[in-house]
Design an enzyme around this catalytic site. Structure first.
Site, mmCIF file in Angstrom:
data_model
loop_
_atom_site.group_PDB
_atom_site.id
_atom_site.type_symbol
_atom_site.label_atom_id
_atom_site.label_comp_id
_atom_site.label_asym_id
_atom_site.label_seq_id
_atom_site.Cartn_x
_atom_site.Cartn_y
_atom_site.Cartn_z
ATOM 1 N N CYS A 136 -24.857 -38.019 -4.827
ATOM 2 C CA CYS A 136 -26.508 -38.178 -5.302
ATOM 3 C C CYS A 136 -26.487 -37.779 -6.903
ATOM 4 C CB CYS A 136 -27.779 -37.025 -4.362
ATOM 5 S SG CYS A 136 -26.754 -35.124 -3.943
ATOM 6 N N GLU A 165 -31.632 -45.993 -6.788
ATOM 7 C CA GLU A 165 -30.639 -45.467 -6.158
ATOM 8 C C GLU A 165 -29.373 -46.579 -6.220
ATOM 9 O OE1 GLU A 165 -28.508 -40.960 -5.174
ATOM 10 O OE2 GLU A 165 -30.317 -42.271 -3.667
#
Length: 486
Positions: free
Chosen positions: A288, A383
């Site tokens: 992440c 993302e």
């Protein structure tokens, strides 16, 4: 269906752990290894009934655990850490089989960090205090009271490490826990339940419920007896959790997505900057915090790209159990499809593939670098969570900051520069929960961790974790009015 499976010689119980007992569900789900797509086993597929039973077990165990003296809670957490350290090899090989991350990383870094998570929060608990202070002669005393049963929902990219990043402070705080691991990598959570029980953690203090979030998530997050919810994962799922928790006003800690930048200035150590950029392929890009947007000053962009390509194409991709492997597989066929979809749409929109840009045999995606991407394009704004980086250039420091802050996210940022004043100036302007200057992924558990904007809500680490998992109380005492003089 059998209650146990064997993974690389390690026996793993496939049932839930609720109230100190193993319980099975009527149905199962299939757990696949991303290494070769093989079936690892059939895992108990939780229903709202098991989720509710786990919360009930946590509620029943809470008063006793909350009343357990700090020193005893700390002792048990250290015993859990001891158990983890004794089984590092087993935990490592099971997790590599389950989520495809490098075995060498699990052995040397990830599993030792799991043990450290328990030791750190056990030790922090024993020194947790706020100095008393006076108000017009009255004494203020701040204390951290256990909040209650906590639901912890964890991701698949670093299953045990990220689970214990939540479990350890929650237990240290005196809370009881219902842990819901990701369905794509559930196995080490089951092993953790065994280790905790062997360490003497009382029944019901830690419960593990496996299954799909869509099927059991609401039963956990909407339950009125749950007093804390911590989640790491996607923004859409976080929104559903927040809506589910809202009627009970259950406090949330959310660590969500990122689209972090790496800013490389012309005055940077170029070899260091290239190393930092290539490091973003770690764990097949399933991190992440990864700085997936590389922003390079125009005057050095050509040389930077040349060196990057040379280093990135030398990476070895393959079986994560091989010590020589640098990049393993992606977690699941569905995730691989998502990654490739991002790349192909970017190419259709005009992006140029510098390296990679395609699938490989099995669940492997070639390390990819894309250029000629617009700031408002999907590949820059969303993302991907795979080994896909973009490269953009900038002419001025102001433009670099503008590009870096130009997404909805704000989890982390990395900065490469040889100018200390610039480093301070730019760091102050970056929207991020963590900024690394001439380094990457240096993490200390006493530091606050979390994201800004859509990257999350709240901070954890050190005292910040206890602030979340506890109800803070301030007791104000008058200087007189006592009947005795002891």
């Amino acid at each position: 269906m059998p209650d146990h499976i064997t993974v690389a010689g390690v026996t793993v119980d496939t049932r839930h752990w609720i109230g100190g007992q193993r319980l099975a569900s009527p149905g199962t789900f299939t757990d696949l290894s991303p290494i070769d797509g093989s079936v690892l086993g059939e895992i108990s597929r939780g229903t709202p009934a098991e989720a509710t039973a786990a919360v009930a077990a946590a509620k029943a165990a809470f008063p006793s655990w909350a009343a357990t003296p700090r020193a005893e809670r700390a002792r048990i957490l250290h015993a859990i850490a001891d158990g983890v350290e004794k089984r590092i090899e087993e935990l490592s090989i099971v997790e590599t089989s389950d989520n495809g991350a490098l075995l060498r990383s699990h052995r040397r870094g990830v599993m030792p960090r799991v043990a450290h998570n328990f030791r750190f929060f056990a030790d922090w608990l024993l020194k947790l205090e706020h100095e008393d202070f006076e108000t017009r002669g009255h004494t203020n005393h701040v204390s951290w009271d256990p909040a209650g049963p906590s639901v912890l929902i964890t991701p698949w990219n670093a299953p045990l490490m990220l689970a214990t990043w939540k479990v350890a402070p929650a237990l240290a705080a005196g809370n009881t826990v219902v842990l819901k691991p990701a369905e794509w990598s559930p196995l080490t959570a089951s092993l953790l339940a065994d280790i905790a029980a062997q360490a003497g953690l009382p029944a019901g203090v830690l419960n593990v419920v496996q299954g799909y979030g869509a099927e059991i998530g609401d039963a956990l997050t909407s339950h009125p007896d749950v007093r804390r919810i911590s989640f790491t994962g996607s923004v859409p799922t976080a929104r559903r959790i927040a809506a589910s928790a809202a009627p009970n006003l259950t406090p949330l800690s959310l660590e969500l997505g990122g689209k972090s930048p790496l800013l490389v200035f012309a005055d940077a150590d170029l070899d260091l900057a290239v190393d930092l950029a290539v490091e973003q392929y770690d764990n097949a890009g399933q991190v992440c915090l990864a700085a997936t947007r590389i922003l390079v000053e125009e005057s050095i962009a050509e040389e930077f790209t040349r060196r990057f390509v040379e280093k990135a194409t030398a990476l070895k991709q393959g079986d994560p159990r091989d010590e020589a492997t640098d990049i393993g597989p992606n977690i699941h066929p569905r995730q691989l499809e998502k990654i490739d979809g991002f790349v192909q749409r970017a190419v259709e929109a005009g992006a140029r593939v510098v390296i990679g840009g395609h699938r490989k045999e099995g669940q492997y995606y070639a390390p990819t670098l894309l250029t000629d991407v617009a700031q408002d394009s999907e590949i820059v704004q969303e993302e991907v969570f795979g080994p896909v980086l973009t490269l953009q250039t900038f002419a001025t420091e102001e433009e670099a900051v503008h590009l870096a802050n130009g997404t909805r996210f704000g989890l982390a940022a990395t900065l490469a520069t040889g100018d200390r004043e610039r480093a301070e100036r730019v760091s102050d302007q970056l929207v991020a929960g963590t900024v690394w200057v001439n380094c990457f992924f240096v993490r200390d558990l006493q530091a606050p961790f979390g994201g800004s904007r859509l990257s999350g809500v709240g901070r954890e680490g050190g005292t910040w974790s206890f602030d979340f998992y506890c109800d803070l109380k301030n007791t104000v005492t008058a200087p007189n009015g006592w009947n005795n003089h002891g």
